[in-house]
Design a protein around this motif. Structure first.
Motif, PDB file in Angstrom:
ATOM      1  N   ARG A 208       0.845  -1.195   0.000  1.00  0.00           N
ATOM      2  CA  ARG A 208       0.000   0.000   0.000  1.00  0.00           C
ATOM      3  C   ARG A 208       0.884   1.249   0.000  1.00  0.00           C
ATOM      4  NH1 ARG A 208      -5.241   0.675   4.075  1.00  0.00           N
ATOM      5  NH2 ARG A 208      -6.532   1.785   2.543  1.00  0.00           N
ATOM      6  N   LEU A 209       0.421   2.270  -0.704  1.00  0.00           N
ATOM      7  CA  LEU A 209       1.109   3.561  -0.710  1.00  0.00           C
ATOM      8  C   LEU A 209       0.578   4.440   0.411  1.00  0.00           C
ATOM      9  CD1 LEU A 209       1.325   4.672  -4.455  1.00  0.00           C
ATOM     10  CD2 LEU A 209       3.247   4.415  -2.880  1.00  0.00           C
ATOM     11  N   TYR A 210       1.499   5.168   1.051  1.00  0.00           N
ATOM     12  CA  TYR A 210       1.144   6.112   2.113  1.00  0.00           C
ATOM     13  C   TYR A 210       1.832   7.447   1.855  1.00  0.00           C
ATOM     14  CZ  TYR A 210      -0.797   2.421   5.080  1.00  0.00           C
ATOM     15  OH  TYR A 210      -1.570   1.399   5.592  1.00  0.00           O
ATOM     16  N   GLU A 244       9.514   8.515  -4.107  1.00  0.00           N
ATOM     17  CA  GLU A 244       9.327   9.880  -4.597  1.00  0.00           C
ATOM     18  C   GLU A 244       8.066  10.539  -4.030  1.00  0.00           C
ATOM     19  OE1 GLU A 244       7.457   7.080  -7.662  1.00  0.00           O
ATOM     20  OE2 GLU A 244       9.299   7.134  -6.459  1.00  0.00           O
ATOM     21  N   ASN A 245       8.081  11.864  -4.045  1.00  0.00           N
ATOM     22  CA  ASN A 245       6.916  12.689  -3.689  1.00  0.00           C
ATOM     23  C   ASN A 245       6.451  12.506  -2.249  1.00  0.00           C
ATOM     24  OD1 ASN A 245       6.854  13.629  -6.386  1.00  0.00           O
ATOM     25  ND2 ASN A 245       5.618  11.866  -7.013  1.00  0.00           N
ATOM     26  N   GLY A 246       7.403  12.292  -1.348  1.00  0.00           N
ATOM     27  CA  GLY A 246       7.074  12.211   0.070  1.00  0.00           C
ATOM     28  C   GLY A 246       6.253  11.003   0.452  1.00  0.00           C
ATOM     29  N   ARG A 247       6.303   9.961  -0.373  1.00  0.00           N
ATOM     30  CA  ARG A 247       5.474   8.790  -0.110  1.00  0.00           C
ATOM     31  C   ARG A 247       6.303   7.639   0.458  1.00  0.00           C
ATOM     32  NH1 ARG A 247       2.865   7.515  -5.695  1.00  0.00           N
ATOM     33  NH2 ARG A 247       5.037   7.881  -6.291  1.00  0.00           N
ATOM     34  N   TRP A 248       5.617   6.762   1.147  1.00  0.00           N
ATOM     35  CA  TRP A 248       6.162   5.485   1.573  1.00  0.00           C
ATOM     36  C   TRP A 248       5.418   4.389   0.819  1.00  0.00           C
ATOM     37  CZ3 TRP A 248       5.544   6.363   7.579  1.00  0.00           C
ATOM     38  CH2 TRP A 248       6.550   7.230   8.023  1.00  0.00           C
TER      39      TRP A 248
END
Length: 467
Positions: A208-210, A244-248
């Motif tokens: 899952r992306l966070y 990228e873009n501040g995601r985990w």
């Protein structure tokens, strides 16, 4: 009118994913024309595609693969970083719980590049297709090989409108991934069935992306909670990779009897309660979910030993997941694909495009990086119930016992931790772990006491909202 190259000077690459595109880049200039045959329509920007379901899971590119990519496509690392990918020093920016306890964060020995798979593929694809000698046939299915047992002369394909034709070529490379039809295609040419080994732990993957908390969107470490195969329980693991873009991107997995589910409501409880430490779950509780859960079971370790076949046709090579597919938990597939493409280029330069015996030489050469990654993958997986028909071999047991001792030593010995990452990064061969000084260090064990908890700094705990 521009004259078309002779078929003898055309290379056809089957599959337009990571290994396929790097292979096309490797052959551009050695062949007069490179044709990539791809079943999907390839996106023009970072975006998902049907034929790559694993793109929704965590990926990392070890420095051995990064260096190979840079040799193949100069400037690709800079392009990835400019697009938002992150370079994370190992083990400095890695917080990992092994079967033997928490690893210390030693000074940098190697590194990984972290990015979403869509970004990685799009960046590589743009670099390769900028070369006018490379073209892509999208929406095209591979039907089989043309030629005979002694030499492949092309590939039979079918376009989306149903039209079939044969692409004549002086070299065909199969990079179609786990679904490769190579064993079937070779049998149709009259060649024997290849030796194969499979290790299936029943592993299921949920990702899952966070969106990371505000303060943790830049410079946060990789977090990894590993299973302990000695505890008699299913192997459950978790990865948190800052991309990228501040995601985990967070991937949770479990072997038979310990699988995560595809339900969004189950994701956080699994991370918090089913892993050996709740750290990943605690971090996710303060992050914002950005996607549904991506779920897959296509995680079988499977290797074809084409290099051992008594006969092998000229002009045909198998690379990437079509040759060996690993449990993704070890993160070696991307790096092995890059190293294999580089070996293909080096041997083709040395012996000449279309040279007799070239394909067999390549198949034997790529067995080295493939074998290194294979040993890591099955070294632990083979011990899970039902993973193989006959259980671990004597060699499996001896190797696993020694690797286990090395990992224990690496929790408290920086020099041994570096030797281990020499190999896990695919920058050096496993023989370095058999040096007398390493054997002695393994006998002595860790020089520092075990850590009591995860080695996050006070600043990192504050950024993540844990302090």
């Amino acid at each position: 009118m521009t004259e078309r190259p002779s078929p003898a000077r055309v290379a056809v690459v089957l599959g337009g994913s990571h290994t396929g595109m790097l292979t096309a880049g490797a052959l551009a200039g050695l062949a007069d024309r490179v044709v990539v045959v791809e079943r999907d329509e390839l996106p023009r920007a970072p975006a998902p595609r049907k034929g790559l379901p694993q793109a929704g899971h965590a990926h990392m590119l070890w420095s051995g693969g990064v260096r190979a990519m840079e040799e193949l496509l100069p400037g690709i690392t800079e392009a990835l970083l400019a697009a938002g990918a992150r370079r994370a020093p190992v083990t400095t920016d890695v917080v990992a719980l092994s079967a033997h306890g928490w690893f210390r964060r030693w000074p940098e020995s190697h590194h990984v590049v972290l990015a979403g798979r869509d970004l990685l593929d799009a960046t590589v694809r743009a670099h390769v297709l900028a070369d006018e000698r490379v073209e892509v046939l999208e929406g095209t299915e591979v039907l089989g090989l043309a030629g005979g047992a002694e030499a492949v002369t092309g590939v039979r394909v079918r376009a989306r409108d149903g039209r079939e034709r044969t692409l004549d070529a002086g070299m065909v490379v199969d990079a179609t991934g786990r679904g490769s039809g190579a064993p079937r295609w070779l049998a149709a040419l009259g060649l024997p069935e290849p030796e194969r080994r499979q290790v299936d732990t029943g592993l299921a993957y949920a990702s899952r992306l966070y969106l990371a908390p505000d303060l943790a969107r830049d410079g946060f470490p990789v977090v990894n909670v590993q299973p302990d195969p000695r505890d008699g329980n299913p192997g459950r693991a978790g990865f948190l990779l800052p991309i990228e873009n501040g995601r985990w991107i967070v991937t949770l997995n479990g072997t038979r009897g310990g699988e995560p589910s595809s339900a969004g409501d189950d994701f956080l409880p699994f991370a918090r309660e089913r892993l050996r430490h709740p750290l990943i779950g605690d971090l996710l509780a303060r992050a914002e979910p950005l996607s549904d859960v991506a779920f897959t079971r296509a995680t079988v370790n499977r290797r074809y030993f084409y290099e051992r076949m008594p006969a092998w046709p000229d002009n045909f090579t198998v690379l990437g997941d079509a040759l060996a597919a690993y449990n993704p938990v070890y993160g070696h597939g991307l790096a092995v694909g890059a190293q294999s493409a580089l070996l293909l280029r080096e041997l083709t330069r040395r012996h000449g495009f279309g040279a007799s015996g070239l394909s067999r030489r390549v198949q034997k050469a790529v067995a080295r990086p493939v074998g290194a990654a294979w040993d890591f993958a099955i070294g632990q997986d083979v011990f899970y119930p039902g993973a193989t028909e006959d259980g671990p071999t004597l060699r499996d047991r001896v190797v696993a016992a020694y690797v286990s001792r090395l990992m224990h030593t690496a929790t408290g010995n920086g020099r041994i931790a570096r030797r281990v990452t020499d190999v896990t990064s695919l920058e050096r061969r496993a023989e370095v772990l058999l040096a007398p000084s390493v054997l002695l260090a393994a006998l002595v064990g860790p020089l520092k006491p075990a850590l009591a908890g995860p080695p996050l700094t006070a600043e990192e705990l504050k950024k993540a909202g844990l302090q």
